[in-house]
Scaffold this motif. Structure first.
Motif, PDB file in Angstrom:
ATOM      1  N   MET A  90       0.842  -1.189   0.000  1.00 55.20           N
ATOM      2  CA  MET A  90       0.000   0.000   0.000  1.00 55.20           C
ATOM      3  C   MET A  90       0.883   1.248   0.000  1.00 55.20           C
ATOM      4  SD  MET A  90      -3.276   1.001   2.393  1.00 55.20           S
ATOM      5  CE  MET A  90      -3.335  -0.593   3.106  1.00 55.20           C
ATOM      6  N   ILE A  91       0.531   2.218  -0.823  1.00 56.82           N
ATOM      7  CA  ILE A  91       1.383   3.399  -0.879  1.00 56.82           C
ATOM      8  C   ILE A  91       0.897   4.450   0.115  1.00 56.82           C
ATOM      9  CG2 ILE A  91       1.905   2.961  -3.322  1.00 56.82           C
ATOM     10  CD1 ILE A  91       0.267   5.710  -3.738  1.00 56.82           C
ATOM     11  N   ASN A  92       1.765   5.397   0.307  1.00 57.15           N
ATOM     12  CA  ASN A  92       1.493   6.529   1.165  1.00 57.15           C
ATOM     13  C   ASN A  92       0.323   7.338   0.593  1.00 57.15           C
ATOM     14  OD1 ASN A  92       1.687   8.683   2.804  1.00 57.15           O
ATOM     15  ND2 ASN A  92       3.803   9.194   2.300  1.00 57.15           N
ATOM     16  N   PHE A  93      -0.650   7.682   1.441  1.00 60.60           N
ATOM     17  CA  PHE A  93      -1.759   8.507   0.941  1.00 60.60           C
ATOM     18  C   PHE A  93      -2.197   9.476   2.033  1.00 60.60           C
ATOM     19  CE2 PHE A  93      -3.566   4.626   2.738  1.00 60.60           C
ATOM     20  CZ  PHE A  93      -4.509   5.121   3.617  1.00 60.60           C
ATOM     21  N   GLN A  94      -2.849  10.534   1.586  1.00 63.21           N
ATOM     22  CA  GLN A  94      -3.421  11.498   2.515  1.00 63.21           C
ATOM     23  C   GLN A  94      -4.831  11.033   2.886  1.00 63.21           C
ATOM     24  OE1 GLN A  94      -1.628  14.439   3.419  1.00 63.21           O
ATOM     25  NE2 GLN A  94      -0.007  13.241   2.411  1.00 63.21           N
ATOM     26  N   TYR A  95      -5.297  11.523   4.013  1.00 65.56           N
ATOM     27  CA  TYR A  95      -6.632  11.119   4.462  1.00 65.56           C
ATOM     28  C   TYR A  95      -7.452  12.363   4.797  1.00 65.56           C
ATOM     29  CZ  TYR A  95     -10.234   9.232   7.592  1.00 65.56           C
ATOM     30  OH  TYR A  95     -11.422   8.914   8.193  1.00 65.56           O
ATOM     31  N   ALA A  96      -8.659  12.392   4.279  1.00 66.54           N
ATOM     32  CA  ALA A  96      -9.533  13.521   4.581  1.00 66.54           C
ATOM     33  C   ALA A  96     -10.941  13.017   4.848  1.00 66.54           C
ATOM     34  CB  ALA A  96      -9.552  14.494   3.410  1.00 66.54           C
ATOM     35  N   ARG A  97     -11.653  13.755   5.683  1.00 67.78           N
ATOM     36  CA  ARG A  97     -13.011  13.307   6.032  1.00 67.78           C
ATOM     37  C   ARG A  97     -13.983  14.484   5.968  1.00 67.78           C
ATOM     38  NH1 ARG A  97     -13.449  11.683  11.898  1.00 67.78           N
ATOM     39  NH2 ARG A  97     -12.141   9.901  11.402  1.00 67.78           N
ATOM     40  N   PRO A  98     -14.495  14.754   4.770  1.00 66.63           N
ATOM     41  CA  PRO A  98     -15.449  15.877   4.648  1.00 66.63           C
ATOM     42  C   PRO A  98     -16.760  15.552   5.356  1.00 66.63           C
ATOM     43  CG  PRO A  98     -15.347  14.622   2.602  1.00 66.63           C
ATOM     44  CD  PRO A  98     -14.314  14.035   3.509  1.00 66.63           C
ATOM     45  N   ASN A  99     -17.467  16.624   5.715  1.00 65.67           N
ATOM     46  CA  ASN A  99     -18.736  16.430   6.419  1.00 65.67           C
ATOM     47  C   ASN A  99     -19.949  16.593   5.519  1.00 65.67           C
ATOM     48  OD1 ASN A  99     -17.617  15.971   8.994  1.00 65.67           O
ATOM     49  ND2 ASN A  99     -17.171  18.166   9.149  1.00 65.67           N
ATOM     50  N   GLU A 100     -19.705  17.206   4.351  1.00 63.11           N
ATOM     51  CA  GLU A 100     -20.832  17.460   3.452  1.00 63.11           C
ATOM     52  C   GLU A 100     -20.527  16.904   2.069  1.00 63.11           C
ATOM     53  OE1 GLU A 100     -21.542  21.634   3.387  1.00 63.11           O
ATOM     54  OE2 GLU A 100     -21.675  21.689   5.583  1.00 63.11           O
ATOM     55  N   VAL A 101     -21.584  16.538   1.387  1.00 64.21           N
ATOM     56  CA  VAL A 101     -21.434  15.977   0.054  1.00 64.21           C
ATOM     57  C   VAL A 101     -20.721  16.977  -0.862  1.00 64.21           C
ATOM     58  CG1 VAL A 101     -22.676  15.138  -1.980  1.00 64.21           C
ATOM     59  CG2 VAL A 101     -23.450  14.484   0.313  1.00 64.21           C
ATOM     60  N   ALA A 102     -21.128  18.243  -0.784  1.00 64.11           N
ATOM     61  CA  ALA A 102     -20.540  19.252  -1.665  1.00 64.11           C
ATOM     62  C   ALA A 102     -19.038  19.359  -1.424  1.00 64.11           C
ATOM     63  CB  ALA A 102     -21.214  20.599  -1.443  1.00 64.11           C
ATOM     64  N   ASP A 103     -18.662  19.247  -0.181  1.00 63.29           N
ATOM     65  CA  ASP A 103     -17.248  19.332   0.175  1.00 63.29           C
ATOM     66  C   ASP A 103     -16.493  18.119  -0.384  1.00 63.29           C
ATOM     67  OD1 ASP A 103     -15.043  20.423   1.299  1.00 63.29           O
ATOM     68  OD2 ASP A 103     -15.397  19.574   3.311  1.00 63.29           O
ATOM     69  N   ALA A 104     -17.123  16.958  -0.296  1.00 66.69           N
ATOM     70  CA  ALA A 104     -16.512  15.734  -0.829  1.00 66.69           C
ATOM     71  C   ALA A 104     -16.278  15.887  -2.331  1.00 66.69           C
ATOM     72  CB  ALA A 104     -17.400  14.532  -0.549  1.00 66.69           C
ATOM     73  N   VAL A 105     -17.249  16.453  -3.006  1.00 68.20           N
ATOM     74  CA  VAL A 105     -17.136  16.657  -4.458  1.00 68.20           C
ATOM     75  C   VAL A 105     -16.004  17.643  -4.760  1.00 68.20           C
ATOM     76  CG1 VAL A 105     -18.309  17.593  -6.496  1.00 68.20           C
ATOM     77  CG2 VAL A 105     -19.529  16.055  -4.945  1.00 68.20           C
ATOM     78  N   ARG A 106     -15.945  18.711  -3.993  1.00 65.17           N
ATOM     79  CA  ARG A 106     -14.860  19.681  -4.188  1.00 65.17           C
ATOM     80  C   ARG A 106     -13.501  19.008  -4.025  1.00 65.17           C
ATOM     81  NH1 ARG A 106     -18.174  23.510  -1.924  1.00 65.17           N
ATOM     82  NH2 ARG A 106     -17.611  22.967   0.210  1.00 65.17           N
ATOM     83  N   GLN A 107     -13.392  18.185  -3.001  1.00 65.99           N
ATOM     84  CA  GLN A 107     -12.094  17.548  -2.723  1.00 65.99           C
ATOM     85  C   GLN A 107     -11.695  16.575  -3.827  1.00 65.99           C
ATOM     86  OE1 GLN A 107     -11.398  16.010   1.164  1.00 65.99           O
ATOM     87  NE2 GLN A 107     -12.358  17.744   2.203  1.00 65.99           N
ATOM     88  N   ILE A 108     -12.645  15.819  -4.334  1.00 68.36           N
ATOM     89  CA  ILE A 108     -12.298  14.842  -5.369  1.00 68.36           C
ATOM     90  C   ILE A 108     -11.966  15.567  -6.667  1.00 68.36           C
ATOM     91  CG2 ILE A 108     -14.592  14.320  -6.387  1.00 68.36           C
ATOM     92  CD1 ILE A 108     -12.617  11.393  -5.434  1.00 68.36           C
ATOM     93  N   ALA A 109     -12.650  16.686  -6.898  1.00 65.08           N
ATOM     94  CA  ALA A 109     -12.398  17.443  -8.126  1.00 65.08           C
ATOM     95  C   ALA A 109     -10.999  18.057  -8.096  1.00 65.08           C
ATOM     96  CB  ALA A 109     -13.452  18.522  -8.301  1.00 65.08           C
ATOM     97  N   ALA A 110     -10.511  18.310  -6.889  1.00 67.81           N
ATOM     98  CA  ALA A 110      -9.220  18.986  -6.761  1.00 67.81           C
ATOM     99  C   ALA A 110      -8.035  18.041  -6.941  1.00 67.81           C
ATOM    100  CB  ALA A 110      -9.140  19.655  -5.389  1.00 67.81           C
ATOM    101  N   ASP A 111      -8.269  16.771  -6.891  1.00 66.86           N
ATOM    102  CA  ASP A 111      -7.138  15.827  -6.937  1.00 66.86           C
ATOM    103  C   ASP A 111      -7.523  14.628  -7.785  1.00 66.86           C
ATOM    104  OD1 ASP A 111      -5.115  14.010  -6.559  1.00 66.86           O
ATOM    105  OD2 ASP A 111      -5.120  14.142  -4.361  1.00 66.86           O
ATOM    106  N   PRO A 112      -7.019  14.583  -9.017  1.00 67.67           N
ATOM    107  CA  PRO A 112      -7.438  13.492  -9.904  1.00 67.67           C
ATOM    108  C   PRO A 112      -7.011  12.113  -9.411  1.00 67.67           C
ATOM    109  CG  PRO A 112      -5.788  14.928 -10.965  1.00 67.67           C
ATOM    110  CD  PRO A 112      -6.109  15.541  -9.642  1.00 67.67           C
ATOM    111  N   ARG A 113      -6.051  12.036  -8.517  1.00 70.49           N
ATOM    112  CA  ARG A 113      -5.627  10.714  -8.026  1.00 70.49           C
ATOM    113  C   ARG A 113      -6.282  10.356  -6.689  1.00 70.49           C
ATOM    114  NH1 ARG A 113       0.129  10.219  -7.172  1.00 70.49           N
ATOM    115  NH2 ARG A 113      -0.403   8.065  -6.677  1.00 70.49           N
TER     116      ARG A 113
END
Lengths: 176, 734, 338
Positions: free
Chosen positions: C1-24
């Protein structure tokens, strides 16, 4: 031939490992404040960090059930659970099943029915069975077999495992 | 006297196992423990051109990357790598040089502060190879196979007798490569004790075998290395030889002078050993009634390029059937794979599968009930040396098994028995295994407070060794079982062979009896010095130990509490070590036997097979623990179901890689696959085989099961599938 | 398993923003498939966005009498939900046919749709695989392909989509609701998964910056006449060789409306509307079912080791339709085929 690579490695070049995150977990009734790297599975946290080695690693890919523990009362594969994702949860492992120094009805039934041989899948089988009893969906031997099929026993103790679960069901006043 | 022997005593290690307290190899800790992760070869044969570990070394927390280039010194002679049960040849040497002999071979060990870091860093190690052509397919090498042994001398003229026989059956059967897949991952924790001393917690069936191997490979002093293995999470033969994880963990610990743990991944375990793929050619000739006219059995099994592993696949008919004309041959085909190993009933599980399917096919050709064929060909003497058995209650197995199953209600016609949409098939087969005893030393320390510690460097891989040792010792010493403690799985304990071949129960139990006898003699000697001893005239054979006393066998009133004797002799403890003599003058054949009856239900349209009923009746001498021995038989049956219907290793021979090296796609039975299994032992007293009449039960349970299932599937469907496993597609094959 | 960052958004819109910001980046919910793939180094995300606490866990009736299932409803909760058990028992049955109870307790509804293939070569990074590494070649076409597809294959990929739940969702004509930076959209279930074509790296039509928020079921649940039959190499805890979801609305002895979807045979749940149409108005008998099966399997193509699936699928279709018509759905705990 002691090596001192750590000391000689330039810090600037190093590839960092993920920063640890503060997580609180209630494990077998004890509230623990932990610093956990995101890539650490609940299984590795239990075994390597907390020395709760009763929970076993048999495949590390959700294919054998040896790592089964109860998270918030539900049976899950701890190998496919990131510990950081369970922040605030209650975890029960095989070490937490005994109460007042007495074996859980399932533990006693597993001994009585010789529901194991090597003992390696046993904690997972017992935690899985505890989850099964809590679900209340298995009533017949057939249903027990199906709902215990996520726990592989290479020693082949399956009929004894089913008998042990049935004994515990009656002992705990459930239907069997 | 037998308060415990022969009873269903629950496992004395049960509490530790159901509470998670039992510690396995990867569960021992040490200050500063480092964690290792392997990089394994992605090619099948060739050389390592280059290993670039620079990126891995840059990962924070990585301590070292060890390869053949920078490993510590290891022995250079083949002999140093030969363990107690090594196959003929030149053993594989982990991390020794740049040569790749099989896919999945370890090429680097990454050591880091924690296991996640080690695994991550291992994924960053870049290896370049120079590839050589290779072959991993047994079928491709079938014709190059070389004869390695003649397991049993030929008798009569099998070819001529076969040609002249009224009824003949001849066919090839196939067993694919199967993996032991014990639930515990192979693992070693090495603790650095300072000054180069090591304690090695290893997953093994033979702590002393591993200890001698490591001492020899690393040129260590025997006292500087001990191997410990109190609990083993299943092994089934995979832990007989030292496996590569133990050598690699020791390499890392010695290189870094610190404690190291190495846990293999499940896919990496497919680089260890396995039951070899084997082609079994059977030719049976018979006439309508009476002994077989001819038996010819040839096996062609795979082995590695570097070692010849072989077991008796072919001569089992000698143990079972009367026949004057036999010819056996065993061949090995060398492939670019790792060396196979013993896997539960090695040789018999595969060879008897083929033999017993062939017997079923012969019965069909003879238009005879398959059970009747077993009776008319039954042999009371082992055929090859023409000698009697120490005991052979196989007829009773057939009778009691058939009665428990209801065999007499079988309609012989295939496809004749139905239940709605399902075809019902009944099949049977015979099982046979060896009853062996090995030299093994037991130490008993009995203290004046009525406690005995019984120890030997053997192991309990789930077979129940702890429990039978306690039962036998308690009975022989006349103590409550709770006053007996057992120590095993430690190389510093008294001499024991590896635990395998079903020989352990007979070896350890008889040695406990021998050691207890020495204790009894010591105690009796003291009684002679006691004033007014009621045992003054007694000879050792006249007394026994019971209820904490030394007591006359003839007159129970003539007894002295052991505590009193020890006080009189000023003995705090009696410490005895002894080994039961192992006598085999070859006058008797020594075997266990079984009869297996199976019901399958096959959905006629779809082809789904369910093994709905199994009766297994075994004759295995004296049963020490009816509960744990029953579990051994039961486990063997479950293995037989897996062998018949599920287990198969899929290798892509273009790559030489095993593609289902996991527990998701290498199928083993799950709980839903297992229905009603009725296992029991028939009474088989044996005063000849060893003083306690013990034969061992670890292997016999699996032998014959796959054949009985295959025969039942034929009876249900009229379709004969000879290549295992019997999967749904094969039932529809033309 | 490779090194990865971890994030835990609280809202759907925030989750979408985060995924849009990082293609990987990848979303993680139950983790049962993603972590498995990460441990095999097949998936190497830079960041895991933990969506497991987003408020997408409810099962609600919709105004039209259907059901809206939050994307994060665990598989077991869904299978045991009273409205699913009573009105969509086909879905409950298909869920219970998959994986193990532990995995079903963890796995989410949306995650199930995102499940990746079990193809051996996809999982083994030492072998070529177009799905994992576009352009590297397909090892399965001339390799070990017993578990592989017989329908909708391409020259670049013959992998199978392994879900059970989705086969029932396809038969039930579910709708997938997804949220992206531009807002919400819906997709018919049939449009969600893709055939491999020459882009086998894409399993489905979800855009990289979108998240599944819900699955919606239409009112018609076929509660009376349905069955899910899964055929595999052992009796539980194994992926399907072939599975069939059948749902019928009966009119006396005749079929009024039929739904039929297959699992284990293609890169997506396999549904042929022409076969369903051919059943409408026909008597519920073997001849009608066989005809439907032949339509479904027309164009099926076997490879070296999996050609048996064609005949097996045909038999399984007939059997499952028979079970559905008789009102005797396959039990997932009794292994006897009804």
């Amino acid at each position: 031939m002691v090596r001192t690579i750590e000391a000689t490695r330039p810090i600037s070049e190093s590839i960092p490992t993920p920063p640890k995150i503060k997580v609180s977990l209630k494990i077998n009734g004890d509230l623990k404040q932990l610093q956990i790297a995101p890539w650490t599975s609940l299984l590795d946290l239990l075994r390597d960090t907390l020395d709760l080695t009763g929970t076993k690693k048999g495949c590390d890919h959700g294919q054998c059930g040896a790592c089964t523990v109860l998270v918030d009362g539900r049976r899950v594969n701890s190998c496919l659970t990131l510990a950081v994702m369970k922040d605030g949860s209650e975890v029960t492992t095989i070490e937490g099943l005994m109460a007042d120094g007495k074996l859980h009805a399932l533990q006693q039934a597993f001994i009585d029915h010789d529901a194991f041989q090597c003992g390696y899948c046993t904690p997972g089988q017992i935690c899985s069975a505890a989850g099964l009893l809590a679900e209340g969906k298995a009533h017949t031997a057939e249903e027990i077999r199906e709902l215990m099929s996520g726990n592989i026993c290479r020693c082949g103790a399956y009929p004894n495992i089913v008998a042990a679960i049935q004994q515990a069901m009656s002992a705990m006043g459930g239907n069997s | 006297m037998a308060a415990y022997i022969g009873t269903p005593t629950s496992r004395i290690d049960g509490h530790a196992k159901v509470t998670g307290a039992a510690k396995y190899a990867a569960e021992f800790n040490a200050p500063g423990l480092a964690h290792a992760s392997l990089v394994t070869s992605t090619i099948t044969k060739g050389r390592i051109a280059k290993i670039d570990a620079s990126e891995a070394m840059r990962v924070a927390g990585v301590i070292d990357v060890i390869t053949h280039k920078n490993r510590p010194t290891m022995a250079s002679r083949d002999k140093a790598y030969k363990d107690d049960v090594a196959a003929e040849g030149s053993p594989y040497r982990p991390l020794y040089d740049d040569e790749i002999k099989f896919n999945g071979q370890p090429v680097a060990v990454v050591v880091a502060a924690d296991a996640d870091i080690a695994r991550f860093a291992a994924s960053l190690v870049r290896v370049e190879y120079i590839e050589d052509p290779f072959v991993t397919d047994l079928l491709e090498q079938r014709d190059t196979a070389h004869e390695v042994e003649r397991p049993s001398r030929p008798r009569g003229d099998a070819e001529a007798a076969f040609a002249a026989a009224e009824v003949r059956h001849e066919a090839d059967y196939f067993i694919p490569t199967e993996y032991h897949n014990p639930m515990e991952l192979f693992a070693t924790t090495v603790t650095w004790e300072g000054d180069g001393k090591l304690t090695v917690y290893d997953k093994t069936q033979g702590v002393q075998n591993v200890q001698r191997y490591l001492v020899s490979v690393f040129g260590m002093k025997p006292d500087d290395l001990k191997v410990v293995s109190p609990y083993v999470g299943g092994a089934f033969g995979s832990g007989l030889r030292p496996q590569f994880q133990v050598a690699l963990a020791v390499i890392a610990a010695r290189a870094l002078e610190r404690s190291v743990r190495l846990v293999l991944t499940r896919p990496q375990m497919y680089g260890l050993s396995y039951r070899p793929a084997t082609i079994e050619h059977l030719a049976l000739g018979a006439k309508a009634l009476g002994p077989l006219e001819a038996v010819m059995h040839e096996a062609i099994a795979q082995t590695s390029e570097y070692e010849d592993f072989n077991r008796n696949d072919v001569a089992w008919a000698d143990q079972l059937y009367k026949c004057g004309n036999t010819r056996y041959s065993h061949k090995l085909a060398k492939l670019d794979v790792s060396t196979p190993s013993d896997m539960r009933a090695p040789g018999a599980a595969s060879g008897v599968y083929a033999l017993e399917c062939a017997m079923d096919e012969l019965a069909v050709a003879l238009k005879m009930d398959p059970l009747q064929l077993r009776f008319v060909t039954y042999s009371d003497r082992e055929q090859n040396a023409d000698r009697p058995y120490s005991s052979k209650k196989l007829r009773e197995c057939y009778r009691q098994g058939a009665a428990a199953f209801g065999w007499e209600k079988r309609n012989p016609e295939p496809r004749s028995m139905r239940d709605g949409s399902e075809l019902v098939g009944w099949g049977m087969a015979t099982g046979v295994w060896e009853a062996l005893q090995m030299p093994l030393t037991v130490r008993i320390v009995m203290t004046a407070n009525g406690h005995a510690e019984v120890s030997s460097a053997t192991s309990d891989i789930g077979t129940g060794t702890y429990t039978i040792m306690a039962q036998v010792a308690a009975d022989m010493l006349g103590l409550p079982i709770d006053n007996v403690s057992i120590k095993l799985g430690d190389s510093t304990l008294s001499e024991s062979p590896v635990e395998g071949g079903s020989w352990l129960a007979a070896s350890v139990a008889n040695s406990i009896a021998t050691t207890a006898e020495a204790i009894r003699k010591t105690l009796l000697g003291v009684t002679k010095t006691m004033p007014d001893s009621p045992l003054a005239d007694a000879k050792p054979k006249d007394v026994m130990l019971a209820d904490g006393k030394i007591v006359s066998k003839k007159d129970a009133s003539r007894a002295i509490p052991i505590a009193d004797v020890m006080r009189a002799g000023k003995l705090d403890r009696i410490d005895q070590k002894a080994a039961a003599p192992v006598k085999d003058d070859g006058k008797y054949a020594r075997n266990t036997h079984s009869a297996v009856f199976v019901e399958v239900r096959v959905d006629e349209q779809i082809g789904v097979i369910r093994v709905t009923r199994v009766v297994s009746a075994a004759a295995a001498g004296r049963i020490l623990n009816t509960k744990t021995a029953h579990s051994q038989l039961l486990g063997g049956v479950v293995w037989g179901i897996g062998m018949a219907l599920h287990e198969e290793t899929l290798t892509d021979h273009r790559f030489g890689r095993i593609m289902n090296a996991n527990l998701g796609e290498y199928h083993m039975p799950v709980n839903a696959d297992i229905y009603d299994i009725n296992c029991f032992f028939v009474d088989e007293p044996d005063a000849t085989i060893n003083p306690m009449g013990i034969k061992g039960v670890g292997e016999i349970g699996i032998v014959g099961v796959a054949a009985a299932i295959a025969n039942a599937v034929y009876h249900a469907t009229g379709k004969r599938v000879r290549d295992l496993p019997i999967t749904i597609d094969k039932l529809r094959r033309d | 398993m490779i090194n990865f960052q971890y994030a835990r958004p609280n809202e759907v819109a925030d989750a979408v923003r985060q995924i849009a910001a990082d293609p990987r980046a990848r979303f993680i919910a139950g983790g049962t498939n993603l972590l498995d793939l990460m441990k095999s180094d097949v998936e190497q995300p830079s960041r895991l966005i933990d969506i497991s606490r987003l408020p997408l866990k409810s099962v609600e009736e919709t105004p039209d009498g259907g059901l809206r299932i939050g994307a994060l409803v665990p598989n077991t909760d869904l299978a045991y939900h009273p409205l699913v058990e009573s009105r969509y028992p086909l879905l409950a049955s298909a869920i219970m046919a998959g994986a193990s109870q532990q995995l079903r307790n963890m796995a989410s509804t949306g995650g199930n749709l995102m499940q990746r293939t079990r193809c051996y070569y996809f999982y083994d990074i030492a072998t070529p695989c177009n799905k994992r590494e576009p352009g590297s070649g397909c090892s399965a076409i001339e390799g070990l392909n017993r578990m592989h597809a017989i329908l909708g294959t391409s020259e670049s990929c013959i992998a199978v989509y392994p879900s059970d739940m989705s086969i029932a969702l396809a038969a039930l004509e579910a709708t997938v609701r997804v949220m992206g930076p531009g807002g919400e959209r819906t997709m018919a279930f049939a449009d969600f998964h893709r055939l491999p074509g020459d882009t086998p790296e894409r399993d489905n039509n979800l855009e990289p910056n979108e998240i599944i928020t819900a699955i919606e079921l239409p009112p018609q649940g076929f509660a009376k006449n349905h069955s899910y039959l899964k055929i595999r190499d052992r009796l539980s805890y194994a992926f399907a060789l072939v599975s069939v979801a059948a749902a019928l609305e009966m009119d006396g002895e005749a079929v009024k409306e039929a739904r039929l979807a297959l699992g284990g045979v293609a890169h997506k749940p396999w549904r042929v509307e022409a076969a369903e149409a051919a059943l409408a108005g026909q008597p519920a008998n073997e001849a009608s079912f066989a005809k439907a099966a032949d339509i479904v399997l027309s164009g099926a193509k076997g490879f070296e080791h999996n050609a048996f699936k064609i005949d097996l699928a045909r038999r399984a279709i007939i059997r499952t339709l028979t079970q559905a018509a008789n009102g005797t759905p396959q039990s997932q705990s009794s292994k006897k085929i009804r």
